[in-house]
Design a protein around this motif. Structure first.
Motif, PDB file in Angstrom:
ATOM      1  N   GLY A  36       0.402  -1.297  -0.097  1.00 51.19           N
ATOM      2  CA  GLY A  36      -0.010  -0.124  -0.018  1.00 51.19           C
ATOM      3  C   GLY A  36       0.946   1.249  -0.079  1.00 51.19           C
ATOM      4  O   GLY A  36       0.214   1.927  -0.407  1.00 51.19           O
ATOM      5  N   SER A  37       2.390   1.020  -0.153  1.00 52.12           N
ATOM      6  CA  SER A  37       2.908   2.134   0.043  1.00 52.12           C
ATOM      7  C   SER A  37       3.096   2.483  -1.688  1.00 52.12           C
ATOM      8  O   SER A  37       4.499   1.700  -2.107  1.00 52.12           O
ATOM      9  N   GLU A  38       3.359   4.088  -1.966  1.00 47.92           N
ATOM     10  CA  GLU A  38       3.393   3.642  -3.448  1.00 47.92           C
ATOM     11  C   GLU A  38       4.897   4.401  -3.155  1.00 47.92           C
ATOM     12  O   GLU A  38       4.879   5.470  -2.672  1.00 47.92           O
ATOM     13  N   GLN A  39       5.999   3.803  -3.811  1.00 51.67           N
ATOM     14  CA  GLN A  39       7.580   5.291  -4.439  1.00 51.67           C
ATOM     15  C   GLN A  39       7.603   5.004  -5.638  1.00 51.67           C
ATOM     16  O   GLN A  39       7.897   4.725  -6.619  1.00 51.67           O
ATOM     17  N   LYS A  40       7.863   6.443  -6.532  1.00 49.16           N
ATOM     18  CA  LYS A  40       8.360   6.693  -7.920  1.00 49.16           C
ATOM     19  C   LYS A  40       9.842   6.878  -8.097  1.00 49.16           C
ATOM     20  O   LYS A  40      10.051   7.585  -7.199  1.00 49.16           O
ATOM     21  N   THR A  41      10.167   6.980  -8.895  1.00 50.60           N
ATOM     22  CA  THR A  41      11.264   7.399  -9.112  1.00 50.60           C
ATOM     23  C   THR A  41      11.959   7.367 -10.614  1.00 50.60           C
ATOM     24  O   THR A  41      11.233   6.495 -10.949  1.00 50.60           O
ATOM     25  N   GLU A  42      12.924   8.214 -10.664  1.00 48.58           N
ATOM     26  CA  GLU A  42      13.006   7.773 -12.812  1.00 48.58           C
ATOM     27  C   GLU A  42      14.178   7.281 -12.159  1.00 48.58           C
ATOM     28  O   GLU A  42      15.179   7.289 -11.912  1.00 48.58           O
ATOM     29  N   GLN A  43      14.122   6.433 -13.794  1.00 53.92           N
ATOM     30  CA  GLN A  43      15.177   5.664 -14.501  1.00 53.92           C
ATOM     31  C   GLN A  43      15.725   5.750 -15.100  1.00 53.92           C
ATOM     32  O   GLN A  43      15.194   6.226 -15.902  1.00 53.92           O
ATOM     33  N   THR A  44      17.272   5.956 -16.370  1.00 54.72           N
ATOM     34  CA  THR A  44      17.589   6.299 -17.121  1.00 54.72           C
ATOM     35  C   THR A  44      17.965   4.175 -17.382  1.00 54.72           C
ATOM     36  O   THR A  44      19.057   4.179 -16.430  1.00 54.72           O
ATOM     37  N   VAL A  45      17.995   3.938 -18.833  1.00 53.94           N
ATOM     38  CA  VAL A  45      18.266   2.885 -19.197  1.00 53.94           C
ATOM     39  C   VAL A  45      19.292   3.273 -20.564  1.00 53.94           C
ATOM     40  O   VAL A  45      18.529   3.973 -21.365  1.00 53.94           O
ATOM     41  N   MET A  46      20.935   3.133 -21.107  1.00 56.88           N
ATOM     42  CA  MET A  46      21.075   3.090 -21.689  1.00 56.88           C
ATOM     43  C   MET A  46      22.254   2.728 -22.463  1.00 56.88           C
ATOM     44  O   MET A  46      23.045   1.541 -21.492  1.00 56.88           O
ATOM     45  N   VAL A  47      21.991   1.561 -23.457  1.00 56.44           N
ATOM     46  CA  VAL A  47      22.597   1.068 -24.014  1.00 56.44           C
ATOM     47  C   VAL A  47      23.981   1.026 -25.268  1.00 56.44           C
ATOM     48  O   VAL A  47      22.726   1.719 -26.324  1.00 56.44           O
ATOM     49  N   GLN A  48      24.809   1.010 -25.906  1.00 53.51           N
ATOM     50  CA  GLN A  48      26.025   0.708 -26.779  1.00 53.51           C
ATOM     51  C   GLN A  48      26.229  -0.323 -26.833  1.00 53.51           C
ATOM     52  O   GLN A  48      27.357  -0.870 -25.843  1.00 53.51           O
ATOM     53  N   GLY A  49      26.053  -1.096 -27.883  1.00 52.29           N
ATOM     54  CA  GLY A  49      27.438  -2.200 -27.832  1.00 52.29           C
ATOM     55  C   GLY A  49      26.859  -3.388 -27.023  1.00 52.29           C
ATOM     56  O   GLY A  49      25.807  -3.921 -26.582  1.00 52.29           O
ATOM     57  N   HIS A  50      27.826  -3.890 -26.313  1.00 52.02           N
ATOM     58  CA  HIS A  50      27.952  -5.281 -25.721  1.00 52.02           C
ATOM     59  C   HIS A  50      27.868  -4.272 -24.188  1.00 52.02           C
ATOM     60  O   HIS A  50      27.941  -5.123 -22.843  1.00 52.02           O
ATOM     61  N   LYS A  51      27.671  -3.218 -23.681  1.00 57.66           N
ATOM     62  CA  LYS A  51      27.654  -2.325 -22.305  1.00 57.66           C
ATOM     63  C   LYS A  51      26.174  -1.827 -22.079  1.00 57.66           C
ATOM     64  O   LYS A  51      25.745  -1.651 -23.391  1.00 57.66           O
ATOM     65  N   GLN A  52      25.944  -1.856 -20.389  1.00 55.22           N
ATOM     66  CA  GLN A  52      24.559  -1.758 -20.196  1.00 55.22           C
ATOM     67  C   GLN A  52      24.709  -0.307 -19.101  1.00 55.22           C
ATOM     68  O   GLN A  52      25.028  -0.665 -18.145  1.00 55.22           O
ATOM     69  N   LYS A  53      23.946   0.555 -19.390  1.00 53.09           N
ATOM     70  CA  LYS A  53      23.927   1.101 -17.403  1.00 53.09           C
ATOM     71  C   LYS A  53      22.747   2.130 -17.435  1.00 53.09           C
ATOM     72  O   LYS A  53      22.015   2.296 -17.844  1.00 53.09           O
ATOM     73  N   VAL A  54      22.091   1.457 -15.629  1.00 49.83           N
ATOM     74  CA  VAL A  54      20.818   1.725 -15.197  1.00 49.83           C
ATOM     75  C   VAL A  54      21.031   2.692 -14.269  1.00 49.83           C
ATOM     76  O   VAL A  54      21.955   2.264 -13.380  1.00 49.83           O
ATOM     77  N   ILE A  55      20.480   3.682 -13.884  1.00 49.08           N
ATOM     78  CA  ILE A  55      20.470   4.769 -12.958  1.00 49.08           C
ATOM     79  C   ILE A  55      18.934   4.928 -12.717  1.00 49.08           C
ATOM     80  O   ILE A  55      18.039   5.046 -13.293  1.00 49.08           O
ATOM     81  N   ASN A  56      19.237   4.213 -11.616  1.00 48.76           N
ATOM     82  CA  ASN A  56      17.829   4.187 -10.222  1.00 48.76           C
ATOM     83  C   ASN A  56      17.660   5.701  -9.970  1.00 48.76           C
ATOM     84  O   ASN A  56      17.948   5.241  -8.612  1.00 48.76           O
ATOM     85  N   GLY A  57      17.296   6.739  -9.441  1.00 49.93           N
ATOM     86  CA  GLY A  57      17.092   7.671  -9.158  1.00 49.93           C
ATOM     87  C   GLY A  57      18.528   8.332  -8.437  1.00 49.93           C
ATOM     88  O   GLY A  57      19.565   7.694  -9.839  1.00 49.93           O
ATOM     89  N   ASP A  58      18.935   8.390  -7.283  1.00 51.97           N
ATOM     90  CA  ASP A  58      20.270   8.625  -7.071  1.00 51.97           C
ATOM     91  C   ASP A  58      21.086   7.916  -6.519  1.00 51.97           C
ATOM     92  O   ASP A  58      21.414   8.185  -5.338  1.00 51.97           O
ATOM     93  N   GLU A  59      20.193   6.542  -5.769  1.00 54.11           N
ATOM     94  CA  GLU A  59      20.070   5.462  -5.016  1.00 54.11           C
ATOM     95  C   GLU A  59      21.337   4.326  -5.593  1.00 54.11           C
ATOM     96  O   GLU A  59      22.244   4.354  -4.109  1.00 54.11           O
ATOM     97  N   GLU A  60      21.431   4.550  -6.690  1.00 57.32           N
ATOM     98  CA  GLU A  60      21.844   3.539  -7.407  1.00 57.32           C
ATOM     99  C   GLU A  60      22.350   3.590  -8.643  1.00 57.32           C
ATOM    100  O   GLU A  60      21.290   3.304  -9.225  1.00 57.32           O
ATOM    101  N   GLN A  61      23.297   2.731  -9.685  1.00 57.83           N
ATOM    102  CA  GLN A  61      23.579   2.480 -10.399  1.00 57.83           C
ATOM    103  C   GLN A  61      24.459   1.334 -11.480  1.00 57.83           C
ATOM    104  O   GLN A  61      25.128   0.766 -10.840  1.00 57.83           O
ATOM    105  N   LEU A  62      24.012   0.668 -12.149  1.00 58.23           N
ATOM    106  CA  LEU A  62      24.618  -0.504 -12.365  1.00 58.23           C
ATOM    107  C   LEU A  62      25.034  -0.781 -13.783  1.00 58.23           C
ATOM    108  O   LEU A  62      24.195  -0.137 -14.665  1.00 58.23           O
ATOM    109  N   ILE A  63      26.468  -0.966 -14.012  1.00 58.43           N
ATOM    110  CA  ILE A  63      26.719  -1.132 -15.402  1.00 58.43           C
ATOM    111  C   ILE A  63      26.831  -2.455 -15.323  1.00 58.43           C
ATOM    112  O   ILE A  63      27.965  -3.325 -15.035  1.00 58.43           O
ATOM    113  N   THR A  64      26.225  -2.949 -16.559  1.00 60.19           N
ATOM    114  CA  THR A  64      27.001  -4.392 -17.348  1.00 60.19           C
ATOM    115  C   THR A  64      28.110  -3.842 -18.503  1.00 60.19           C
ATOM    116  O   THR A  64      27.129  -3.844 -19.454  1.00 60.19           O
TER     117      THR A  64
END
Length: 275
Positions: A36-64
């Motif tokens: 019942g608790s709602e939380q909204k976050t802006e997320q950005t997914v960037m892909v180029q070649g064999h690499k990806q970066k996901v930015i989830n708000g200002d909390e976490e970033q994931l580079i593959t």
């Protein structure tokens, strides 16, 4: 004539080079509804070649980085990062599984339109670690950057396959412009000889838990060249080891509630562990 041919050839090579280096940037809004608790976050997914970066708000970033065989979990607030291997194990592997990475998606035949992009609906579900997980996605094959995005997803699937984190079948052909992950506590299936009244009481308690629902909607898709240092851990960040604590969530995604303890029951046959 020779000059014209040379110019045309040069132009063709320039177009190919631009296309090869192009990346796709996907802006999304994620809404997590947990008990019942709602939380909204802006997320950005960037892909180029064999690499990806996901930015989830200002909390976490994931580079593959598929070429390096590594996943980097970056925490900007503490200037720290963890380096994990592909396929991941432990916390990140469970997180991915709980977010439906191993669910086989099949076309429902329905279509929709999200953020101006025509899309096809896919859906699938499974039960994992006492959780009933279902996923639905609307995939836009005609969205800009769809080929680059799908190529990365297919390459990632090949890397993850030994860890059973990808389903059988093809990766949906396009960019998911909307998706919904619904995770709820699975009802108890009593083994032979288990008292029916106790099983009913357990399921009555489990049914009271509200599901966790994660909805992601694309707001914008851009095709452009992404600087190489986008996919590199920033200088000055300190490496830390991955936490080996129980649980499956990283960053801002809340965990599902724990199921109530089972009442005493007759011994049941051993069940193989899930993998």
């Amino acid at each position: 004539m020779k000059l014209a041919l040379t110019a045309a050839t040069a132009l063709a090579f320039a177009i190919c080079a631009t296309t090869a280096s192009a990346g796709v940037v996907i802006s999304e809004q994620m809404v997590v509804n947990n008990q019942g608790s709602e939380q909204k976050t802006e997320q950005t997914v960037m892909v180029q070649g064999h690499k990806q970066k996901v930015i989830n708000g200002d909390e976490e970033q994931l580079i593959t980085d598929l070429d390096a065989g590594s996943i980097y979990v970056i925490t900007p607030k503490t200037n720290q990062f963890s380096q994990l291997t592909i396929p991941p194990v432990g916390t990140l592997a469970m997180k991915m599984a709980m977010e439906g990475s191993g669910i086989a998606l099949k076309s429902t035949g329905a279509t929709d339109k999200v953020a101006g992009y025509a899309c096809q609906d896919y859906a699938g579900s499974l039960i994992l670690v006492h959780h009933d997980i279902s996923v639905s996605k609307c995939v836009a094959s005609g969205a800009p950057g769809a080929k680059e995005f799908v190529a990365f997803q297919q390459a990632l699937a090949d890397k993850l396959r030994p860890a059973h984190l990808v389903p059988k079948g093809k990766v949906p052909d396009g960019i998911p412009v909307s998706s919904t992950i619904t995770r709820k506590v699975a009802l108890f299936k009593p083994p032979p000889g288990f008292p029916p009244a106790q099983a009913a009481k357990m399921n009555e308690a489990l049914a009271k838990f509200k599901p966790t629902i994660i909805t992601t909607t694309v707001t914008k898709i851009e095709v452009k060249d992404i600087p190489a240092d986008t996919f590199v851990v920033p200088a000055g960040y300190t490496k830390k080891e991955e936490l080996k604590m129980p649980g499956f969530m990283l960053g801002k995604h809340p965990a599902a509630p724990a199921a109530p303890a089972a009442p005493a029951a007759p011994a049941a046959p051993a069940v193989p562990a899930a993998h």
